[in-house]
Scaffold this active site. Structure first.
Site, short mmCIF file in Angstrom:
data_model
loop_
_atom_site.label_atom_id
_atom_site.label_comp_id
_atom_site.label_asym_id
_atom_site.label_seq_id
_atom_site.Cartn_x
_atom_site.Cartn_y
_atom_site.Cartn_z
N GLY A 1 45.54 41.27 48.32
CA GLY A 1 44.81 40.66 47.21
C GLY A 1 45.34 41.02 45.84
O GLY A 1 44.91 40.46 44.84
N HIS A 2 46.30 41.94 45.76
CA HIS A 2 46.80 42.42 44.46
C HIS A 2 48.32 42.38 44.45
O HIS A 2 48.95 43.44 44.55
CB HIS A 2 46.31 43.84 44.20
CG HIS A 2 46.33 44.26 42.77
ND1 HIS A 2 47.42 44.82 42.16
CD2 HIS A 2 45.40 44.19 41.81
CE1 HIS A 2 47.15 45.12 40.91
NE2 HIS A 2 45.92 44.74 40.68
N PHE A 3 48.97 41.38 44.32
CA PHE A 3 48.55 40.00 44.25
C PHE A 3 49.26 39.25 45.37
O PHE A 3 50.39 39.61 45.70
CB PHE A 3 48.92 39.41 42.90
CG PHE A 3 48.21 40.09 41.75
CD1 PHE A 3 46.92 39.71 41.41
CD2 PHE A 3 48.81 41.10 41.04
CE1 PHE A 3 46.25 40.31 40.35
CE2 PHE A 3 48.15 41.72 39.98
CZ PHE A 3 46.87 41.33 39.64
#
Length: 145
Positions: A50-52
């Site tokens: 999620g990052h990223f």
């Protein structure tokens, strides 16, 4: 190497997937105890999903946590009699600077120095290096509870 991954992870109160120190290279237990440790950032860590997505960057809060975990190991080894049976409670961070991004895979060198220990409160300075590049530095504190 003074402590390998198995030894480090046995000592570290944080466990996978939240353990961010893999080896201890140097340990100074003198008047101003210090540690040099390594974290092998593979890029397979779950938070990179999620990052990223498709552009992984190590979050700053995890960089701070990795320095704090190195400091925890330092305290557990250098001040063993004072902290046996206790775990760290992170209290604060000051003067933190992120100087370069961490794009995996990278081997990060974590440095922490114990600058003050009084009444169960421990204050540190920390740095993260990738090769000759300073990635992050900060001052932070914890209580052993």
């Amino acid at each position: 190497m003074l402590y390998n991954e198995e030894q480090v992870h046995a000592l570290l109160p944080q466990k996978a997937p939240f353990a961010f120190v893999d080896e201890i290279l140097e340990l100074n237990e003198g008047d101003q105890p210090s540690i040099v440790a390594v974290w092998h950032v593979t890029g397979k860590e779950k938070f990179f999903d999620g990052h990223f997505p498709n552009n992984p960057v190590l979050p700053g809060v995890i960089q701070i946590e990795s320095m704090a975990q190195a400091a925890t190991l330092l305290t557990m080894i250098a001040k063993k009699a004072d902290v046996e049976g206790k775990r760290p409670a992170f209290m604060g961070v000051e003067n933190c600077r992120f100087r370069a991004p961490v794009i995996p895979p990278q081997d990060l060198t974590l440095k922490a120095t114990l600058v003050m220990a009084r009444h169960g409160i421990y204050k540190y300075t920390g740095e993260i290096w990738q090769g000759e590049t300073l990635i992050c530095n900060a001052s932070f504190s914890a209580a052993m509870v």
